[in-house]
Scaffold this motif. Sequence first.
Motif, mmCIF file in Angstrom:
data_model
loop_
_atom_site.group_PDB
_atom_site.id
_atom_site.type_symbol
_atom_site.label_atom_id
_atom_site.label_comp_id
_atom_site.label_asym_id
_atom_site.label_seq_id
_atom_site.Cartn_x
_atom_site.Cartn_y
_atom_site.Cartn_z
ATOM 1 N N PHE A 30 -85.207 62.264 90.502
ATOM 2 C CA PHE A 30 -86.391 61.664 91.129
ATOM 3 C C PHE A 30 -86.517 61.953 92.620
ATOM 4 C CE2 PHE A 30 -87.258 59.162 87.326
ATOM 5 C CZ PHE A 30 -88.644 59.192 87.340
ATOM 6 N N VAL A 31 -85.383 62.055 93.318
ATOM 7 C CA VAL A 31 -85.442 62.275 94.779
ATOM 8 C C VAL A 31 -84.515 63.432 95.134
ATOM 9 C CG1 VAL A 31 -84.928 61.266 97.042
ATOM 10 C CG2 VAL A 31 -85.933 59.836 95.256
ATOM 11 N N GLY A 32 -85.037 64.343 95.948
ATOM 12 C CA GLY A 32 -84.198 65.457 96.411
ATOM 13 C C GLY A 32 -83.682 66.278 95.243
ATOM 14 N N LYS A 33 -82.472 66.821 95.422
ATOM 15 C CA LYS A 33 -81.959 67.752 94.411
ATOM 16 C C LYS A 33 -80.718 67.215 93.705
ATOM 17 C CE LYS A 33 -84.366 71.784 95.016
ATOM 18 N NZ LYS A 33 -85.205 71.974 96.043
ATOM 19 N N LYS A 34 -80.381 65.942 93.966
ATOM 20 C CA LYS A 34 -79.179 65.410 93.304
ATOM 21 C C LYS A 34 -79.435 64.008 92.761
ATOM 22 C CE LYS A 34 -77.096 63.207 97.321
ATOM 23 N NZ LYS A 34 -76.002 63.109 98.246
ATOM 24 N N LEU A 35 -78.505 63.554 91.937
ATOM 25 C CA LEU A 35 -78.573 62.188 91.411
ATOM 26 C C LEU A 35 -78.528 61.210 92.583
ATOM 27 C CD1 LEU A 35 -78.229 60.568 88.578
ATOM 28 C CD2 LEU A 35 -75.897 60.230 89.382
ATOM 29 N N THR A 36 -79.421 60.206 92.555
ATOM 30 C CA THR A 36 -79.396 59.179 93.610
ATOM 31 C C THR A 36 -79.535 57.807 92.947
ATOM 32 O OG1 THR A 36 -81.787 59.036 93.921
ATOM 33 C CG2 THR A 36 -80.627 60.699 95.252
ATOM 34 N N ARG A 76 -85.733 60.869 105.191
ATOM 35 C CA ARG A 76 -86.970 60.708 104.411
ATOM 36 C C ARG A 76 -86.626 60.487 102.921
ATOM 37 N NH1 ARG A 76 -92.563 63.107 105.025
ATOM 38 N NH2 ARG A 76 -93.416 62.639 102.993
ATOM 39 N N GLU A 77 -85.643 61.239 102.442
ATOM 40 C CA GLU A 77 -85.221 61.044 101.047
ATOM 41 C C GLU A 77 -84.559 59.678 100.875
ATOM 42 O OE1 GLU A 77 -82.911 64.399 99.726
ATOM 43 O OE2 GLU A 77 -84.605 65.765 99.901
ATOM 44 N N GLN A 78 -83.838 59.225 101.912
ATOM 45 C CA GLN A 78 -83.236 57.875 101.844
ATOM 46 C C GLN A 78 -84.328 56.827 101.658
ATOM 47 O OE1 GLN A 78 -80.721 56.956 105.223
ATOM 48 N NE2 GLN A 78 -79.550 58.825 104.940
#
Length: 249
Positions: free
Chosen positions: A177-183, A98-100
Amino acid sequence: MSEGDKIIVHWLNYSRSQRIVWLLEELGVPFELKVYKRDKEFRAPKELEKIHPLGKSPVIEIIKANGEREIIAETGHIFQYLLQNYDHKHTLVPEDPREQREVDYFLHYSEGTLQPNLVTLLVHSFAKKRAPFGTRFLMGLLVKGIDDQYYFPETKKNLDFLEGILSKQNKAGSKYFVGKKLTGADIILSFPILTNIFSNKDTARSIGFADIDKMWPNLSAWSKNIDNEPNFIKANELVAQYETTKPNI
Ligand SMILES: N[C@@H](CCC(=O)N[C@@H](CS)C(=O)NCC(=O)O)C(=O)O
């Protein structure tokens, strides 16, 4: 993709192509930088058209171990290609599907929705400055009318939307912006949010946004964090020698 592939980044100074340099630094993938410098009119040199007919940057060139050559254009597409092929350890790509998908959304959204508004506001601010002598006042009124009616409220709506996402993320304990890490979402959004607006307050003012830190405090804090990301700094250092004179735009 294989270990033997060579990646050439066709990079233009003062441009959105810098995000590809940051992305590759983040993934630890070696690449060659081919530098193109903007002309007096702030346009890309014609040589870039030899790489891709539209003559825009970024473009990446993949030279496979068997000699095959592939040209990939469009920032979001380049991100997708590099993330799919070079991030098997999930350095940036979230584990959660979902985060992807959320990241994929931002890869399309950044260039498809947000950036065109900003580019139009910027082009309109040039139009006001560059209008032939005697027509400047009229040009100013004309573009102000269009911007007030459409581009300014659209851009504000988008920045409010992004501010809302970061506010929720902050409440959930994340500064990204997404989840808990840099993406890839943070990296692709760094150009419209940080480079175009928060690092460029004069331009932000000239396109109609004053006091941006108060208007969008979460975007402001996010921009400061991004500015301190080690690989963002490293990528900027790598190109600093090509970005020494502030463009006169
Ligand atoms: N949607 C394209 C936009 C590419 C683009 O417009 N690049 C600008 C650099 S910020 C450019 O090459 N401008 C030079 C010119 O148009 O002469 C992408 O995301 O890669």
